[in-house]
Design an enzyme around this catalytic site. Structure first.
Site, PDB file in Angstrom:
ATOM      1  CE  LYS A 146       0.505  -0.048   6.727  1.00 32.46           C
ATOM      2  NZ  LYS A 146       0.340   0.203   5.302  1.00 32.46           N
ATOM      3  CB  CYS A 178      -4.607  -2.486   7.100  1.00 34.06           C
ATOM      4  SG  CYS A 178      -3.708  -4.009   6.794  1.00 34.06           S
ATOM      5  CB  THR A 188      -0.905  -0.013   1.245  1.00 34.01           C
ATOM      6  OG1 THR A 188      -1.651  -1.227   1.219  1.00 34.01           O
ATOM      7  CG2 THR A 188      -1.845   1.171   1.269  1.00 34.01           C
TER       8      THR A 188
HETATM    9  C1  UGA Z   1      -8.182  -4.784   6.485  1.00 31.40           C
HETATM   10  C2  UGA Z   1      -9.244  -4.843   5.372  1.00 31.40           C
HETATM   11  O1  UGA Z   1     -10.430  -5.465   5.886  1.00 31.40           O
HETATM   12  C3  UGA Z   1      -8.745  -5.620   4.165  1.00 31.40           C
HETATM   13  O2  UGA Z   1      -9.704  -5.528   3.110  1.00 31.40           O
HETATM   14  C4  UGA Z   1      -7.422  -4.986   3.685  1.00 31.40           C
HETATM   15  O3  UGA Z   1      -6.894  -5.672   2.568  1.00 31.40           O
HETATM   16  C5  UGA Z   1      -6.422  -5.052   4.820  1.00 31.40           C
HETATM   17  O4  UGA Z   1      -6.950  -4.279   5.927  1.00 31.40           O
HETATM   18  C6  UGA Z   1      -5.113  -4.470   4.338  1.00 31.40           C
HETATM   19  O5  UGA Z   1      -5.059  -3.293   3.987  1.00 31.40           O
HETATM   20  O6  UGA Z   1      -4.134  -5.220   4.185  1.00 31.40           O
HETATM   21  P1  UGA Z   1      -7.448  -6.419   8.487  1.00 31.40           P
HETATM   22  O7  UGA Z   1      -6.749  -5.229   9.055  1.00 31.40           O
HETATM   23  O8  UGA Z   1      -6.705  -7.693   8.387  1.00 31.40           O
HETATM   24  O9  UGA Z   1      -7.980  -6.099   6.982  1.00 31.40           O
HETATM   25  O10 UGA Z   1      -8.711  -6.746   9.386  1.00 31.40           O
HETATM   26  P2  UGA Z   1     -10.262  -6.347   9.442  1.00 31.40           P
HETATM   27  O11 UGA Z   1     -11.046  -7.596   9.484  1.00 31.40           O
HETATM   28  O12 UGA Z   1     -10.618  -5.370   8.422  1.00 31.40           O
HETATM   29  O13 UGA Z   1     -10.364  -5.702  10.888  1.00 31.40           O
HETATM   30  C7  UGA Z   1      -9.659  -4.506  11.213  1.00 31.40           C
HETATM   31  C8  UGA Z   1     -10.104  -4.001  12.570  1.00 31.40           C
HETATM   32  O14 UGA Z   1     -11.437  -3.491  12.504  1.00 31.40           O
HETATM   33  C9  UGA Z   1     -10.121  -5.067  13.673  1.00 31.40           C
HETATM   34  O15 UGA Z   1      -9.580  -4.529  14.849  1.00 31.40           O
HETATM   35  C10 UGA Z   1     -11.601  -5.389  13.867  1.00 31.40           C
HETATM   36  O16 UGA Z   1     -11.910  -5.801  15.160  1.00 31.40           O
HETATM   37  C11 UGA Z   1     -12.225  -4.024  13.556  1.00 31.40           C
HETATM   38  N1  UGA Z   1     -13.630  -4.122  13.110  1.00 31.40           N
HETATM   39  C12 UGA Z   1     -13.943  -4.720  11.942  1.00 31.40           C
HETATM   40  C13 UGA Z   1     -14.629  -3.575  13.903  1.00 31.40           C
HETATM   41  O17 UGA Z   1     -14.359  -3.008  14.984  1.00 31.40           O
HETATM   42  N2  UGA Z   1     -15.927  -3.632  13.458  1.00 31.40           N
HETATM   43  C14 UGA Z   1     -16.263  -4.221  12.296  1.00 31.40           C
HETATM   44  O18 UGA Z   1     -17.475  -4.235  11.957  1.00 31.40           O
HETATM   45  C15 UGA Z   1     -15.256  -4.790  11.521  1.00 31.40           C
END
Ligand code: UGA
Length: 435
Positions: free
Chosen positions: A263, A260, A121
């Site tokens: 950042k 992600c 990214t």
């Molecule tokens: C995120 C994106 O979802 C991916 O599409 C993207 O490719 C990735 O970043 C990246 O840029 O590499 P990730 O950080 O692995 O993926 O995890 P997520 O499942 O998106 O969760 C991120 C955070 O948001 C977690 O702390 C989760 O608990 C929180 N979250 C997620 C919430 O608080 N509420 C929600 O409804 C969903």
């Protein structure tokens, strides 16, 4: 196709393994000799669903290999994928030091015409600069072009997301590069969108920042629900039926973490600032998230002025389930307050505890079971919605804890389930249940 992947972090490793699984001949490059040794033996190094199986199959089939010798890997590759980290600098901008390093190695090594794919990214416009840097450093008379092809995998579901993506973004400036990328993704059944390189770079940031915004918005509404007697679970359920809103990423909680969203929100905000533009909505998402990460500490303070000698149980340390990653985890924001106050802390996390020990080797007792963690506790903090927590017998709280106050940052239990259990239960955006 002969593909080389620079970097074996979450993205590089999963991408390399999945491309090999789809039939390409892949070599992954990393500077870390010990890591490469482990990967060669089929040890995925990180905890990621399904990765070990894919890795071991491809190594056995001879389609996936690992090396520290970048020259041999890049020399005759048709495609070189850059997937090294772009960590956050102190000012919030993305640090491109690793990207520049790999670009120089590629320039020094390639001996055939090839396409360089930028998967990391990177700020909008970086592909232009990295392409120019590589071309100016070439040591052989070859044609090199860069394509921007951001990834959208999420930790915990990375293999599934990569093998079955919901879209493939192909940012190119020529039909030559477009053809090569379409060949790379020939065996992937997903919509393929061919766009300008700058647009591809922006799609990645705009997508992540939108999701971060969605979460911060829901968290703010959740906080307001607490003040008005509404229930965020009912509210988001009602909102989610509207297809323009959608029901995913509406889970209120103690803030987003990971490598992600934190950042990428800061990086896009920084980028807009240096262009003289204030990205106000993204700024708001960042600010809301910073305070949301401490929301459980604030709730605990309504019962305890300080946490000296208070027995604390912590369930979940990672930023989300199914990963051992602690980066930007709300647990890392809250636990220092408890440690500084001299709380007596016991913690449980099925895979994240080992990493947490690096921060707090002695200040925390790490337990193997939820039951042992709860024994004698005054407060239980839940930072991660691990299935073991969601599926636990909630009568354990009153059986094991001394003064059962449960602060649930991930709304793991229904209010109905927690009623009449002898527990004071505070979650996010829902009414308090009193013991
Ligand atoms: C995120 C994106 O979802 C991916 O599409 C993207 O490719 C990735 O970043 C990246 O840029 O590499 P990730 O950080 O692995 O993926 O995890 P997520 O499942 O998106 O969760 C991120 C955070 O948001 C977690 O702390 C989760 O608990 C929180 N979250 C997620 C919430 O608080 N509420 C929600 O409804 C969903």
């Amino acid at each position: 196709m002969k593909i080389a992947v620079a970097g074996t972090g979450y993205v590089g490793l999963v991408t390399g393994a999945c491309l090999a699984f789809k039939g390409h001949d892949v070599v992954c490059v990393d500077v870390d000799e010990k890591k490469v040794e482990r990967l060669r033996s089929g040890d995925p190094v990180i905890y990621e669903n399904g990765l070990e199986e894919v890795l071991q199959k491809c190594i056995k089939d001879g389609t996936l290999s690992f090396t520290t010798d970048y020259k041999s890997a890049y020399k005759d590759a048709e495609v070189v994928i850059i997937s090294v980290g772009t960590p956050e600098k102190k000012d919030g901008s993305a640090n491109l030091i690793y990207i520049n390093g790999v670009a120089d190695q590629i320039a020094d090594s390639v001996e055939r015409d090839c396409i360089i794919i930028m998967k990391s990214t990177v700020p909008i416009g970086t592909s232009d600069r990295i392409e120019a840097r590589i071309i100016s450093g070439l040591t052989h008379p070859v044609k090199v072009e860069l394509a921007s092809n951001p990834e959208f995998l999420a930790q915990g579901t990375a293999v599934e997301n990569t093998l079955n993506p919901d879209r493939i973004i192909i940012g190119v400036k020529s039909t030559r590069a477009e053809k090569v990328l379409l060949k790379v993704y020939k065996n992937f059944d997903a919509p393929k969108l061919v766009v300008k390189r700058h647009s591809a770079e922006m799609i990645k940031y705009a997508s992540n920042d939108f999701l971060a915004l969605k979460i911060s918005y829901v968290n703010e509404i959740a906080n307001l629900c607490e003040l008005t007697g509404a229930d965020i679970d009912e509210v988001t359920c009602g909102m989610g039926f509207d297809p323009r809103i959608g029901s995913s990423f509406l889970r209120a909680g103690t803030g987003y973490g990971g490598s992600c969203f934190p950042k990428d929100t800061k990086a896009l905000h920084w980028l807009s600032n240096i262009r003289g533009h204030e990205l106000k909505t993204v700024r708001a998402a960042i600010d809301v998230n910073e305070s949301q990460k401490l929301v459980l500490i604030k709730k605990a303070h309504s019962f305890y002025e300080n946490f000296t000698d208070v027995n604390i149980a912590v369930l979940g340390l990672t930023f989300k389930p199914n990963t051992d990653d602690l980066r930007e985890s709300p647990s890392l924001s809250c636990i220092p307050y408890l440690v500084d106050d001299g709380a007596k802390i016991k913690a449980w996390d099925p895979v994240g505890a080992e990493n947490f020990k690096k921060f707090y080797p002695d200040e925390i007792t790490y337990c193997d079971s939820i039951s042992d963690t709860l024994e004698g506790a005054d407060i239980c903090f839940i930072f991660t919605e691990w299935p073991d927590v969601k599926e636990m017998d909630v009568s354990e709280f009153s059986k094991k804890m001394r003064k059962p106050l449960v602060l649930d940052g991930r709304n793991c239990f229904s209010l109905k389930e927690m009623k009449n259990k002898g527990v004071t239960y505070m979650s996010i955006g829902r009414p308090v249940i009193k013991a």
